[in-house]
Design an enzyme around this catalytic site. Sequence first.
Site, PDB file in Angstrom:
ATOM      1  N   ASP A 254       0.814  -1.220   0.000  1.00  0.00           N
ATOM      2  CA  ASP A 254       0.000   0.000   0.000  1.00  0.00           C
ATOM      3  C   ASP A 254       0.847   1.270   0.000  1.00  0.00           C
ATOM      4  O   ASP A 254       2.024   1.245   0.359  1.00  0.00           O
ATOM      5  CB  ASP A 254      -0.867   0.041   1.268  1.00  0.00           C
ATOM      6  CG  ASP A 254      -1.988  -0.977   1.226  1.00  0.00           C
ATOM      7  OD1 ASP A 254      -1.976  -1.821   0.320  1.00  0.00           O
ATOM      8  OD2 ASP A 254      -2.857  -0.907   2.116  1.00  0.00           O
ATOM      9  N   HIS A 396       3.893  -2.321   3.011  1.00  0.00           N
ATOM     10  CA  HIS A 396       4.024  -0.992   2.385  1.00  0.00           C
ATOM     11  C   HIS A 396       5.351  -0.941   1.649  1.00  0.00           C
ATOM     12  O   HIS A 396       6.385  -1.246   2.252  1.00  0.00           O
ATOM     13  CB  HIS A 396       3.961   0.105   3.445  1.00  0.00           C
ATOM     14  CG  HIS A 396       2.669   0.106   4.205  1.00  0.00           C
ATOM     15  ND1 HIS A 396       2.453  -0.749   5.256  1.00  0.00           N
ATOM     16  CD2 HIS A 396       1.538   0.818   4.035  1.00  0.00           C
ATOM     17  CE1 HIS A 396       1.218  -0.556   5.706  1.00  0.00           C
ATOM     18  NE2 HIS A 396       0.647   0.390   4.993  1.00  0.00           N
TER      19      HIS A 396
END
Length: 444
Positions: A254, A396
């Site tokens: 993300d 991430h």
Amino acid sequence: MKREKIIIISIIILVLCIVVLATNIDKGFHFDTKDYIIEQKDYTIKIKTINSNSNKLNSKIKEIINKAKDSFLKENRNKGSLIIDYEYTRYKDIYTFHIISEESIKKILKRKDYIIYYDSKERKILEQKSLIKRDIGLYAILNSKCIDYLEEKKITDYNEELLEIDDNNYQLLTFSNSTLHVILINNNKEFDIPIEYIYIKEYLSNNYFKIKDTKKTEEKQEIVITEDKEENEQEDIDKTDELNLPKYLAFTFDDGPAKETTTTLLDGLKERNAKVTFFVLGSRAINQPELIKRMTSEGHLVGSHTYSHKNLLKLSLEDALNDINRTNDALNNITGISTKYLRPPYGNYNNSILDNSNMVFILWSVDTEDWKNRDSELVYEYIINNVNDGDIILLHDLYPTSVEGVLKAIDYLKNENYQFVTVEELFNKKGIVPEANKSYRYVK
Ligand code: ZN
């Protein structure tokens, strides 16, 4: 006798000289507050300013105050007032002066904030970038921490845009003893959000900050506990192993893309022939179209993580849907493929957003908390100890530690009969057709 007198007088003179010199030697940086008020027929100016023994600092402050005064007097056509005040924080030799200028003209408030960093040891004004490295990884951490803080304090009346993962935000930062403070100005009101240095350790300049790492040891212990808990599940995995069925994992990344770390990740995935899913921000994708194109051309899936990381629950339904569409359009323009997969920031959404979005919501079953620990060993260990067939894993691609940890985990899990697929392939492998307006945490 005469000579003795001369010696005594000389000594006295010498002592006097030393005393005079000693009192003149600078005792270090100090400052106090100076107030002044200008009252005219049409306007009032009240200024509370800093008067220090540093000429550099004084003139910098004067410059700011004069700028604020000039702009006020230029705009002041009728009755009005200007109030300038300041606050300060201190971390060791570094002072942060926060100057607040509030104009009130015809009952309309206009606030401006200025920050000055002063190194009292070297006696110089510092730029923010010599204290802290500004990049998307930092903004993503500040974003999460600010949201946590505001939620915990049950503060809801803030403008979501202030928290977006964007270079224009998080400008007003002050440094105190053990915490960074993010100053958010919302409708002329100030929120002061403290964030412990430990969370942003690697963004702080080594020249000024020495942060002891206590949190990570705690987190390491937590992982040990998780390992114990997971032992039962280990048996299930062993059964699948006996049947020799292939197992699938969908790693998801993300908040990116981020030039350096995403590139390293893509290189590593290519070497290992592993496919993953990127839930990107539209605002970042448009600035890195080559990276987005590379993702799709190398067989990865690009999904949406909204345009700039807004909490969809804070938007009206219309605004939430507009944000989703705007991001889809941006991604479509780059890749020519319209994505149907959405990961809502913070995993936040409600049924009306879900029902009207026409998107497949992809949540996660394994949260590595990689943004918090930023330790490749922890990321690696967490993954290998917590994943099972069909899991969707949250990571991430902003942090070098996440990239290193996940690649190491892929190397390990490959030998455990795992295959690494995009979320879409995971649905295929499991014979499940993903439906729009539904959310999935895993595909098993
Ligand atoms: Zn996110």
